[in-house]
Design a protein around this motif. Structure first.
Motif, PDB file in Angstrom:
ATOM      1  N   SER A  70      -6.106  -1.462   1.925  1.00 50.56           N
ATOM      2  CA  SER A  70      -6.524  -0.904   3.220  1.00 50.56           C
ATOM      3  C   SER A  70      -7.562  -1.796   3.875  1.00 50.56           C
ATOM      4  CB  SER A  70      -7.082   0.512   3.031  1.00 50.56           C
ATOM      5  OG  SER A  70      -6.096   1.381   2.504  1.00 50.56           O
ATOM      6  N   GLU A  71      -8.468  -2.347   3.080  1.00 48.92           N
ATOM      7  CA  GLU A  71      -9.475  -3.249   3.622  1.00 48.92           C
ATOM      8  C   GLU A  71      -8.830  -4.530   4.154  1.00 48.92           C
ATOM      9  OE1 GLU A  71     -12.990  -4.622   4.946  1.00 48.92           O
ATOM     10  OE2 GLU A  71     -12.549  -2.614   4.157  1.00 48.92           O
ATOM     11  N   GLN A  72      -7.838  -5.055   3.442  1.00 47.38           N
ATOM     12  CA  GLN A  72      -7.131  -6.234   3.923  1.00 47.38           C
ATOM     13  C   GLN A  72      -6.417  -5.955   5.247  1.00 47.38           C
ATOM     14  OE1 GLN A  72      -4.484  -7.806   0.968  1.00 47.38           O
ATOM     15  NE2 GLN A  72      -6.081  -8.043  -0.592  1.00 47.38           N
TER      16      GLN A  72
ATOM     17  N   ARG B  18      -7.206  -3.718   7.518  1.00 49.27           N
ATOM     18  CA  ARG B  18      -8.205  -3.605   8.590  1.00 49.27           C
ATOM     19  C   ARG B  18      -8.706  -4.987   9.020  1.00 49.27           C
ATOM     20  NH1 ARG B  18      -9.717   1.130   5.643  1.00 49.27           N
ATOM     21  NH2 ARG B  18     -11.152  -0.097   4.359  1.00 49.27           N
ATOM     22  N   GLU B  19      -8.902  -5.870   8.052  1.00 51.80           N
ATOM     23  CA  GLU B  19      -9.371  -7.215   8.392  1.00 51.80           C
ATOM     24  C   GLU B  19      -8.322  -7.976   9.214  1.00 51.80           C
ATOM     25  OE1 GLU B  19     -10.765 -11.368   6.168  1.00 51.80           O
ATOM     26  OE2 GLU B  19     -10.386  -9.544   5.011  1.00 51.80           O
TER      27      GLU B  19
ATOM     28  N   ARG C 152       0.824  -1.206   0.000  1.00 49.65           N
ATOM     29  CA  ARG C 152       0.000   0.000   0.000  1.00 49.65           C
ATOM     30  C   ARG C 152       0.860   1.259   0.000  1.00 49.65           C
ATOM     31  NH1 ARG C 152      -3.970   1.487   4.951  1.00 49.65           N
ATOM     32  NH2 ARG C 152      -1.927   1.708   5.932  1.00 49.65           N
TER      33      ARG C 152
ATOM     34  N   GLY D 228      -7.543   1.033  -1.897  1.00 49.38           N
ATOM     35  CA  GLY D 228      -8.702   0.699  -1.086  1.00 49.38           C
ATOM     36  C   GLY D 228      -8.759  -0.773  -0.725  1.00 49.38           C
ATOM     37  N   GLN D 229      -8.424  -1.636  -1.678  1.00 51.95           N
ATOM     38  CA  GLN D 229      -8.425  -3.073  -1.400  1.00 51.95           C
ATOM     39  C   GLN D 229      -7.379  -3.441  -0.352  1.00 51.95           C
ATOM     40  OE1 GLN D 229      -7.824  -4.827  -5.240  1.00 51.95           O
ATOM     41  NE2 GLN D 229      -9.828  -4.197  -6.028  1.00 51.95           N
TER      42      GLN D 229
END
Length: 267
Positions: free
Chosen positions: A127-129, A131-132, A57, A124-125
């Motif tokens: 960042s979502e990973q 957070r998960e 990222r 965005g993808q």
């Protein structure tokens, strides 16, 4: 490794294997292999995933800004002055708008907009990973070592790092001295006129960074640590010496909290 033997015979995989075998047979090698099947191993896998996602990222965040340097002036002015979050949200909409353009000869401006849109979507993808994975790591710490989260200066990410350092064998740390595996173990040094100690800057750099975060967070928000710092300053200690002592205290405190952790039974 025996440095004298390495200088005489050189370095190669067969020689390293022979030296390792001799160390085991003679009893000099006493390290135990990690079990690799407990919560520490789970944390190690999640930490690996997060580290790679954060690195990717960070690289991707720099790319849209590099693209805008040589982009069309009108597009550059359109996106000028936007913060990172708003910039990436705006660029993410470029992909949807470009997909509705009729087929024809593609322009440089259109390719630039599509590139910015794809990069923003990738950010965005990732960042979502992240957070998960953070949520999974937090749940793991809360279930297996909630006592670490009660320590001042220790958050989920720092707790996971310390758990990985201790590993499945917390007996490797000693209760009286900081672990040499993290860089808290003091190193004797001399300037010729006086003897002093400094931090061991080798070993596990991630554990060093975790203890560093704990100490400097405490210096900022913990009254007890601040009082200790002021008292040692009046005694003539330098800031580096005080930080080294505080890291030693933090390492011992962590040891007492994680020494009861045991790997889960093998499935």
């Amino acid at each position: 490794m025996d440095r004298a033997d390495r200088r005489r015979r050189g370095k190669s995989d067969p020689l390293d294997a022979q030296n390792a075998a001799r160390a085991v047979l003679s009893g000099r090698a006493c390290a135990r292999a990690k079990a690799g099947d407990g919560p520490v191993q789970i944390a190690r896998m999640y930490k690996l995933t997060k580290a790679s996602a954060v690195k990717a990222r960070t690289q991707t965040i720099h790319q849209p800004k590099a693209v805008l340097v040589t982009a069309d002036p009108a597009l550059r002015e359109e996106l000028a002055g936007l913060g990172n979050a708003e910039l990436f949200r705006t660029c993410a909409r470029f992909t949807d708008a470009s997909s509705r353009v009729e087929a024809g000869e593609e322009s440089v401006l259109q390719a630039t907009r599509i590139t910015l849109g794809l990069l923003a979507s990738r950010i965005g993808q990732l960042s979502e990973q992240i957070r998960e994975v953070d949520a999974r790591l937090t749940w793991l710490v809360e279930r297996h070592a909630p006592q670490l989260l009660e320590v001042v200066g220790v958050g989920p990410d720092t707790a996971v790092t310390l758990l990985i350092t201790v590993g499945d064998n917390p007996e490797g740390w000693t209760a009286r001295r900081p672990s040499p595996r993290c860089g808290v173990s003091p190193v004797e040094r001399s300037s010729g006129r006086r003897q002093f100690r400094r931090l061991n800057r080798g070993r596990d750099r991630q554990a060093n960074a975790a203890l560093h975060r704990i100490v400097f967070t405490r210096l900022r928000v913990d009254p007890r640590t601040q009082d200790y710092y002021e008292r040692r300053i009046k005694e003539g200690k330098t800031r580096r010496e005080i930080v080294r002592c505080l890291k030693g205290y933090a390492a011992r405190e962590v040891f007492h909290l994680v020494k009861q952790l045991r790997p889960a039974p093998r499935s």
